[in-house]
Design a protein around this motif. Structure first.
Motif, short mmCIF file in Angstrom:
data_model
loop_
_atom_site.label_atom_id
_atom_site.label_comp_id
_atom_site.label_asym_id
_atom_site.label_seq_id
_atom_site.Cartn_x
_atom_site.Cartn_y
_atom_site.Cartn_z
N ASP A 64 0.85 -1.18 0.00
CA ASP A 64 0.00 0.00 0.00
C ASP A 64 0.89 1.23 0.00
OD1 ASP A 64 -2.49 -1.24 0.06
OD2 ASP A 64 -2.39 -1.51 2.23
N ALA A 65 0.46 2.25 -0.78
CA ALA A 65 1.19 3.50 -0.74
C ALA A 65 0.97 4.16 0.62
CB ALA A 65 0.72 4.42 -1.86
N GLY A 66 1.96 4.84 1.12
CA GLY A 66 1.77 5.48 2.42
C GLY A 66 3.07 6.07 2.91
N LEU A 67 3.08 6.42 4.17
CA LEU A 67 4.30 7.00 4.73
C LEU A 67 5.27 5.90 5.12
CD1 LEU A 67 2.77 9.78 6.98
CD2 LEU A 67 3.66 9.99 4.65
N ASP A 68 6.49 6.04 4.68
CA ASP A 68 7.50 5.07 5.06
C ASP A 68 7.83 5.26 6.54
OD1 ASP A 68 9.97 3.78 5.58
OD2 ASP A 68 10.33 3.67 3.42
N PRO A 69 7.67 4.24 7.35
CA PRO A 69 7.90 4.44 8.79
C PRO A 69 9.34 4.82 9.12
CG PRO A 69 7.50 2.13 8.26
CD PRO A 69 7.21 2.90 7.03
N ALA A 70 10.28 4.38 8.27
CA ALA A 70 11.68 4.67 8.58
C ALA A 70 12.06 6.12 8.26
CB ALA A 70 12.59 3.71 7.82
N THR A 71 11.64 6.59 7.06
CA THR A 71 12.07 7.92 6.62
C THR A 71 11.00 8.99 6.83
OG1 THR A 71 11.30 7.43 4.41
CG2 THR A 71 13.61 6.95 4.89
N GLY A 72 9.75 8.57 6.97
CA GLY A 72 8.68 9.54 7.11
C GLY A 72 8.26 10.16 5.80
#
Lengths: 343, 296
Positions: A64-72
């Motif tokens: 799913d497209a979304g915010l990457d938890p590592a980079t934000g």
């Protein structure tokens, strides 16, 4: 190519030749453009059924497209491997930091195996009951008696009525102060109790779909020539024996096709439980079938929903495969034989 | 039929057998209609519930204890539904979608059915097998892919998406039925028409189509009923209230916030009218159409 060529004896009078040749020529010329006759069908099926199947399979392997938890940063998803499948089959979820954990209760993922068993339970019970009842109805409709047209119409009409309407109607009948409880003199919570809600769905589905079974079985019954029964009667077979040893073997192919269509249909049941019990019942998932889970998941993420719908049609394929291979259901041949037999 | 059995009963040693036969035959005249009547009652009760409640005023529907007949007969629900502009929209949507998809199915299926019936082309069985396979996918299991596709095409919330989906999912059945009818027509009939100078199109329109009429009637009925009854696809693809078909729309009469059961039932009764009329008209052909595919 055409049968007439083969059948025509070599001694055909010469004056007929040009005509035959003309037909043959016409036929050959026709064969060239005639292929375009099936193009619209293929296009329609490819666009509305083929493409969604393929795209669902592709989507099921995407993140799913979304915010990457590592980079934000916002990311476009990308390849996910079997992550979406693991979500359903193994109840694996992603936590906020991108690690794989087992899904918390309440998450749709954790409802998967429950949905599978609910779906199979509904399928098994409804198909068995509907086949037995449908066969009985088909026998009734096949007999001649006064008022047969009326009985036929009454049996068939429920099938012609929108499932959405049927479901609402049964929802009303099964409400706490509703008709069912009034007639039975009980206070059963038909739409919210775990097992009562399941039986409510089964009763409504039986009422709705038995006519369809009856219709398909009747189609098989009508192909049996009356002479076969007369011969069996002359040989002294009882009506019980006639049923088991004459009727049943003769309608077996038609019956198996009917059961196969019914099973495939029952595995996808959606409207009835969705409307009748609001997709819940019991603790909220007593009547949640696979299709309901798919539709619920659409709102929470396409890719995961695609994985679930792919799993659903793999299950349906396996069941269909078992039917075709083990029981020898031959849909193509049975339908052709039925159509020829009725000639 | 029974009279001949009666006259044949004579005081010989075959009496027990004869009497047994007579007993069943005599009883059969009564047992079958009674069993039939029981079936009718069980199957019709839900409709009676719907009918009686549609004629109750809203306040009486959920009254306890429930009475069998309405205490006051009222046409209020019907007049409210008929005056409801949303109901008009839903009815229009249902008609547009069902009629259009039926037309598409017939126009697309007839040539394909004719072709597969007449020509033993390479891949014929593969094509027919593939058509059966498409019947295995229901809109419910494909709804994600379909939603996504029409979303990309910008067709979400349009009749077009609904019409195309309904047409595609009913094509298989129509194709199968018609294919059977076409292959039952002897080639010679067609060839005779060509020799007499008829064009291909003329032969098709004036000879082939009238001969396959029962099959076309069956295909039309099945498609129309299926499209009229469709729910899941409409629920997912249509968002604005005025485009919703009846099956989705009438649910808004009974929600968590309002319970207009009598309106709901009045609307449902109106929604089943076209289906029941269609069904009553072709009931005889329907069973024949499914089995036959024969030129009679």
């Amino acid at each position: 190519m055409s049968a007439s060529n083969v059948v025509a004896p070599p001694t055909t009078p010469t004056r007929k030749r040009p005509v035959r040749a003309g037909i043959r020529k016409a036929r050959r010329g026709q064969a060239r453009w005639a292929i375009y006759l099936i193009v619209p069908s293929i296009v329609l099926l490819a666009v509305v059924i083929g493409y969604p199947v393929v795209s669902a399979i592709i989507m099921s392997f995407q993140k799913d497209a979304g915010l990457d938890p590592a980079t934000g940063l916002f990311v476009q998803g990308g390849f996910a491997g079997f992550e979406n499948y693991a979500h359903w089959l193994l109840q694996q979820c992603m936590n906020a930091s991108g690690q794989t954990i087992s899904c918390p209760p309440g998450n749709l993922g954790s409802q998967f195996w429950n949905a599978v068993s609910v779906t199979f339970f509904f399928t098994a019970v409804t198909v068995v009951v509907e086949t037995a009842l449908g066969m009985w109805f088909a026998f009734i409709m096949n007999r001649t008696f006064r008022g047969r047209a009326l009985v036929r119409a009454a049996i068939l009409v429920p099938w012609a009525i929108p499932t959405a309407v049927t479901a609402k109607l049964w929802f009303f009948i099964f409400s706490v102060a509703g008709v069912a409880n009034a007639v039975l003199n009980t206070h059963i919570l038909w739409v919210s109790d775990e097992w009562a809600s399941r039986f409510a769905v089964i009763i409504a589905d039986t009422w709705k779909t038995t006519p369809f079974m009856a219709l398909l079985i009747l189609a098989g019954l009508q192909v049996i020539p009356e002479e076969v029964y007369e011969a069996a009667k002359v040989d002294g077979a009882t009506s019980w024996q006639r049923f088991w040893q004459v009727t049943l073997p003769l309608i077996r192919p038609a019956l198996l096709v009917a059961v196969l269509f019914r099973v495939l249909d029952a595995l996808r049941i959606y409207d009835l439980p969705a409307i009748l019990t609001h997709g819940g019942g019991g603790t909220g998932n007593a009547t949640t079938t696979l299709s309901i889970l798919v539709v619920d998941q659409i709102r929470q993420g396409f890719n995961s929903a695609s994985a679930l719908s792919t799993i659903t049609f793999i299950i349906i394929f396996i069941v269909a495969f078992i039917f075709v291979r083990i029981l020898g259901t031959n849909v193509v041949r049975t339908q052709e034989a039925q159509q020829k037999g009725a000639k | 039929m029974t009279s001949s059995t009666l006259t044949r009963v004579s005081p010989t040693r075959t009496v027990p057998l004869q009497r047994k036969l007579r007993g069943w035959k005599g009883a059969r005249r009564w047992v079958l209609p009674i069993a039939g009547l029981a079936v009718i009652i069980i199957f019709v009760i839900p409709y009676i519930v719907m009918l009686l409640d549609a004629f109750r005023p809203s306040s009486e529907v959920l009254a306890t204890p429930p009475t069998f007949l309405p205490k006051t007969w009222s046409l209020q629900a019907f007049s409210q539904v008929i005056a409801d502009p949303s109901f008009h929209n839903w009815l229009t949507s249902s008609l547009i979608v069902a009629v259009s998809s039926t037309i598409i199915v017939i126009v697309v299926a007839i040539p394909a059915a004719y072709f597969t019936a007449r020509f033993k082309f390479k891949g014929r069985m593969a094509f027919l097998g593939l058509v059966v396979v498409t019947q295995m996918f229901a809109p419910t299991s494909l709804v994600v892919g379909i939603y996504r596709e029409f979303y990309d095409l910008g067709l979400i919330n349009t009749y077009t998406s609904l019409i195309l989906t309904d047409a595609a999912f009913n094509l298989a059945f129509a194709l199968w039925i018609l294919q059977g009818f076409f292959s039952a027509i002897p080639k010679e009939i067609e060839e005779a028409a060509w020799i007499d100078g008829a064009s291909h199109l003329g032969t098709m329109m004036r000879i082939m189509l009238p001969l396959t009429l029962p099959g076309i009637v069956t295909a039309v009925t099945f498609t129309f009923i299926a499209a009229w009854n469709e729910y899941v696809v409409a629920l997912t693809l249509i968002q604005s209230d005025n485009l919703k078909p009846l099956t989705v729309g009438i649910n808004s009469y009974v929600t968590q916030y309002q319970q207009n059961w009598s309106q709901m039932f009045a609307a449902s009764l109106i929604a089943i009218v076209p289906v029941v009329i269609l069904f009553a008209l072709i009931e005889k052909h329907l069973i024949g159409g499914m089995t036959a595919g024969a030129v009679k």
